[in-house]
Design a protein around this motif. Structure first.
Motif, PDB file in Angstrom:
ATOM      1  N   ASP A  98       3.477  -8.600 -48.726  1.00  0.00           N
ATOM      2  CA  ASP A  98       3.711  -8.766 -47.296  1.00  0.00           C
ATOM      3  C   ASP A  98       4.793  -9.804 -46.992  1.00  0.00           C
ATOM      4  N   ALA A  99       5.575 -10.196 -48.002  1.00  0.00           N
ATOM      5  CA  ALA A  99       6.657 -11.167 -47.806  1.00  0.00           C
ATOM      6  C   ALA A  99       8.007 -10.453 -47.761  1.00  0.00           C
ATOM      7  N   ASP A 100       8.923 -11.006 -46.928  1.00  0.00           N
ATOM      8  CA  ASP A 100      10.259 -10.416 -46.765  1.00  0.00           C
ATOM      9  C   ASP A 100      10.154  -8.899 -46.595  1.00  0.00           C
ATOM     10  N   ILE A 101       9.355  -8.507 -45.635  1.00  0.00           N
ATOM     11  CA  ILE A 101       9.011  -7.099 -45.430  1.00  0.00           C
ATOM     12  C   ILE A 101      10.246  -6.241 -45.145  1.00  0.00           C
ATOM     13  N   GLU A 102      11.239  -6.798 -44.444  1.00  0.00           N
ATOM     14  CA  GLU A 102      12.411  -6.011 -44.084  1.00  0.00           C
ATOM     15  C   GLU A 102      13.160  -5.505 -45.312  1.00  0.00           C
ATOM     16  N   LYS A 103      13.227  -6.330 -46.347  1.00  0.00           N
ATOM     17  CA  LYS A 103      13.879  -5.879 -47.585  1.00  0.00           C
ATOM     18  C   LYS A 103      13.064  -4.769 -48.241  1.00  0.00           C
ATOM     19  N   ARG A 104      11.754  -4.940 -48.258  1.00  0.00           N
ATOM     20  CA  ARG A 104      10.903  -3.908 -48.864  1.00  0.00           C
ATOM     21  C   ARG A 104      10.999  -2.597 -48.077  1.00  0.00           C
ATOM     22  N   LYS A 105      11.182  -2.671 -46.772  1.00  0.00           N
ATOM     23  CA  LYS A 105      11.326  -1.448 -45.971  1.00  0.00           C
ATOM     24  C   LYS A 105      12.557  -0.665 -46.408  1.00  0.00           C
ATOM     25  N   ILE A 106      13.647  -1.391 -46.643  1.00  0.00           N
ATOM     26  CA  ILE A 106      14.875  -0.725 -47.117  1.00  0.00           C
ATOM     27  C   ILE A 106      14.595  -0.011 -48.441  1.00  0.00           C
ATOM     28  N   ALA A 107      13.917  -0.701 -49.350  1.00  0.00           N
ATOM     29  CA  ALA A 107      13.592  -0.115 -50.649  1.00  0.00           C
ATOM     30  C   ALA A 107      12.742   1.140 -50.491  1.00  0.00           C
ATOM     31  N   LYS A 108      11.764   1.098 -49.610  1.00  0.00           N
ATOM     32  CA  LYS A 108      10.882   2.249 -49.401  1.00  0.00           C
ATOM     33  C   LYS A 108      11.648   3.429 -48.807  1.00  0.00           C
ATOM     34  N   ILE A 109      12.581   3.141 -47.914  1.00  0.00           N
ATOM     35  CA  ILE A 109      13.398   4.213 -47.329  1.00  0.00           C
ATOM     36  C   ILE A 109      14.256   4.875 -48.401  1.00  0.00           C
ATOM     37  N   LEU A 110      14.851   4.055 -49.270  1.00  0.00           N
ATOM     38  CA  LEU A 110      15.663   4.605 -50.359  1.00  0.00           C
ATOM     39  C   LEU A 110      14.831   5.517 -51.252  1.00  0.00           C
ATOM     40  N   MET A 111      13.640   5.077 -51.593  1.00  0.00           N
ATOM     41  CA  MET A 111      12.790   5.883 -52.471  1.00  0.00           C
ATOM     42  C   MET A 111      12.294   7.141 -51.774  1.00  0.00           C
ATOM     43  N   ASP A 112      12.109   7.058 -50.469  1.00  0.00           N
ATOM     44  CA  ASP A 112      11.643   8.218 -49.718  1.00  0.00           C
ATOM     45  C   ASP A 112      12.740   9.276 -49.598  1.00  0.00           C
ATOM     46  N   GLN A 113      13.968   8.829 -49.396  1.00  0.00           N
ATOM     47  CA  GLN A 113      15.067   9.771 -49.201  1.00  0.00           C
ATOM     48  C   GLN A 113      15.674  10.263 -50.506  1.00  0.00           C
ATOM     49  N   PHE A 114      15.548   9.488 -51.561  1.00  0.00           N
ATOM     50  CA  PHE A 114      16.140   9.844 -52.847  1.00  0.00           C
ATOM     51  C   PHE A 114      15.051   9.828 -53.910  1.00  0.00           C
ATOM     52  N   LYS A 115      14.459  10.988 -54.129  1.00  0.00           N
ATOM     53  CA  LYS A 115      13.307  11.103 -55.009  1.00  0.00           C
ATOM     54  C   LYS A 115      13.656  10.821 -56.468  1.00  0.00           C
ATOM     55  N   GLU A 116      14.943  10.816 -56.791  1.00  0.00           N
ATOM     56  CA  GLU A 116      15.347  10.519 -58.160  1.00  0.00           C
ATOM     57  C   GLU A 116      15.029   9.075 -58.553  1.00  0.00           C
ATOM     58  N   PHE A 117      14.900   8.197 -57.556  1.00  0.00           N
ATOM     59  CA  PHE A 117      14.586   6.806 -57.833  1.00  0.00           C
ATOM     60  C   PHE A 117      13.105   6.649 -58.168  1.00  0.00           C
ATOM     61  N   ASN A 118      12.837   6.026 -59.317  1.00  0.00           N
ATOM     62  CA  ASN A 118      11.461   5.644 -59.662  1.00  0.00           C
ATOM     63  C   ASN A 118      11.045   4.381 -58.930  1.00  0.00           C
ATOM     64  N   SER A 119      12.002   3.475 -58.790  1.00  0.00           N
ATOM     65  CA  SER A 119      11.708   2.172 -58.196  1.00  0.00           C
ATOM     66  C   SER A 119      12.998   1.530 -57.705  1.00  0.00           C
ATOM     67  N   ILE A 120      12.840   0.545 -56.830  1.00  0.00           N
ATOM     68  CA  ILE A 120      13.952  -0.251 -56.315  1.00  0.00           C
ATOM     69  C   ILE A 120      13.620  -1.717 -56.574  1.00  0.00           C
ATOM     70  N   LEU A 121      14.612  -2.454 -57.088  1.00  0.00           N
ATOM     71  CA  LEU A 121      14.390  -3.858 -57.429  1.00  0.00           C
ATOM     72  C   LEU A 121      15.484  -4.728 -56.820  1.00  0.00           C
ATOM     73  N   TYR A 122      15.113  -5.978 -56.569  1.00  0.00           N
ATOM     74  CA  TYR A 122      16.073  -6.970 -56.098  1.00  0.00           C
ATOM     75  C   TYR A 122      15.925  -8.198 -57.000  1.00  0.00           C
ATOM     76  N   TYR A 123      17.083  -8.710 -57.482  1.00  0.00           N
ATOM     77  CA  TYR A 123      17.075  -9.849 -58.397  1.00  0.00           C
ATOM     78  C   TYR A 123      17.835 -11.028 -57.796  1.00  0.00           C
ATOM     79  N   PHE A 124      17.418 -12.222 -58.186  1.00  0.00           N
ATOM     80  CA  PHE A 124      18.225 -13.406 -57.934  1.00  0.00           C
ATOM     81  C   PHE A 124      19.456 -13.353 -58.842  1.00  0.00           C
ATOM     82  N   ASN A 125      20.428 -14.219 -58.550  1.00  0.00           N
ATOM     83  CA  ASN A 125      21.654 -14.247 -59.353  1.00  0.00           C
ATOM     84  C   ASN A 125      21.402 -14.584 -60.823  1.00  0.00           C
ATOM     85  N   ASN A 126      20.298 -15.277 -61.109  1.00  0.00           N
ATOM     86  CA  ASN A 126      20.009 -15.645 -62.497  1.00  0.00           C
ATOM     87  C   ASN A 126      19.224 -14.576 -63.244  1.00  0.00           C
TER      88      ASN A 126
END
Length: 331
Positions: A98-126
């Motif tokens: 339930d943290a930084d929900i707006e970013k997770r919403k983007i990820a969920k939309i990507l996975m919903d529209q592009f079924k080829e994606f298994n998952s979406i990840l976001y990394y820090f620069n390190n």
């Protein structure tokens, strides 16, 4: 506020995004392999290569679509908002669901529209994980820093989109998959993170199997290490860990020649059988892929025990326009 859903739905129409690999690693091919190629190359292979080129164009366009989707998403204000390290909870191996929900919403939309994606990840620069969607997979991660991955290292160095080699997932599923990673660049042209999507190899298997190749013919897609990404053989699963570990294509002369930038058709042993292998390499977002069409010589030989000449093989016209049109929107 941007209407994210409608904004992303137009991704497929966007073109001209492909970023070709310009600094490919040098691959040494010994003189014997090169001489083997020169002595055994089939002169009449243009038809098969043209058909492989059509298949390559479809596969390339699909990855371009996915990469474009990630690139557009990386420029949205929700993603551009810098990640908050204070939200990290080691117990959930990233930020809570339930943290930084707006970013997770983007990820969920990507996975919903592009079924080829298994998952979406976001990394820090390190390379530390910020979030993993679906959240349940985040909980199952066996690592939380991915700076050892090829996609992190290339994107971190070049600040450009990259499609990875085949890798084994660090989620407990342990699948063989590939990653498309793109930098998140702010208005000051600084990278604030990396957004990525994992590709399920089952999509490639299903696509190649839908070509309905004859029994003595097999079409595979491999990465530059010879690891299988897709297979027309219904008895082989490219997504399995066993497929990754097998690396059965890495020592083929055809693969070594493809890495040298050559394309063509040669006879060599594959799985202890004399085979004719037609090979076509292509560049894909700072990396390389190779298509291999493998024909079992023992299934259609004459008395001299030679592979069927391409000009006489009337049955191998499988990639016709009707098939390609039907499969063009396959995945």
């Amino acid at each position: 506020m941007l209407k994210i859903l409608s904004f992303l739905s137009g991704i497929i129409t966007i073109s001209s995004i492909i970023l070709l690999f310009t600094n490919s690693p040098s691959i040494s091919i010994d003189a014997q392999a090169t001489q083997y190629y020169n002595n055994n190359i089939h002169e009449n292979n243009s038809s098969l290569l043209n058909e492989l080129e059509n298949i390559k164009n479809i596969l390339e366009s699909k990855v371009t679509k996915l990469a474009t989707a990630l690139q557009i998403a990386s420029s949205l204000p929700q993603i551009l908002q810098p990640p908050d390290v204070n939200l990290i909870d080691p117990k959930v191996k990233g930020i809570p669901e339930d943290a930084d929900i707006e970013k997770r919403k983007i990820a969920k939309i990507l996975m919903d529209q592009f079924k080829e994606f298994n998952s979406i990840l976001y990394y820090f620069n390190n390379g530390d994980i910020y979030f993993f969607e679906p959240f349940q997979d985040q909980l199952n991660l066996t690592a939380t820093n991915f700076s050892f991955r090829d996609y992190y290292q290339v994107v971190n160095q070049t600040k450009k989109t990259y499609v990875s080699d085949a890798i084994i997932s660090k989620a407990t599923t342990g699948r063989n998959l590939a990653v498309i990673a793109t930098p998140v660049i702010n208005k000051d042209n600084n990278m604030t993170g990396i957004l990525s999507g994992t590709i399920n190899f089952n999509n490639y298997d299903e696509f190649l199997q839908a070509l309905n190749l004859q029994n003595n013919t097999r079409l595979v897609l491999v990465d530059k290490n010879g690891v299988k990404i897709g297979d027309s053989n219904e008895n082989e699963t490219s997504a399995s860990k066993e497929s990754f570990e097998k690396k059965q294509f890495s020592n083929l002369t055809s693969v070594k020649l493809a890495l040298k930038g050559k394309s063509g058709s040669i006879e060599e042993k594959f799985d202890w059988k004399e085979s004719q292998i037609t090979f076509l390499p292509y560049d894909l977002f700072q990396n390389k892929r190779i298509l291999l069409l493998i024909q079992d010589c023992n299934s259609g030989v004459n008395n001299s025990n030679k592979c069927i000449d391409n000009n006489n093989n009337k049955e191998l016209h499988l990639f016709n326009e009707n098939v390609l049109t039907r499969l063009g929107s396959f995945f």
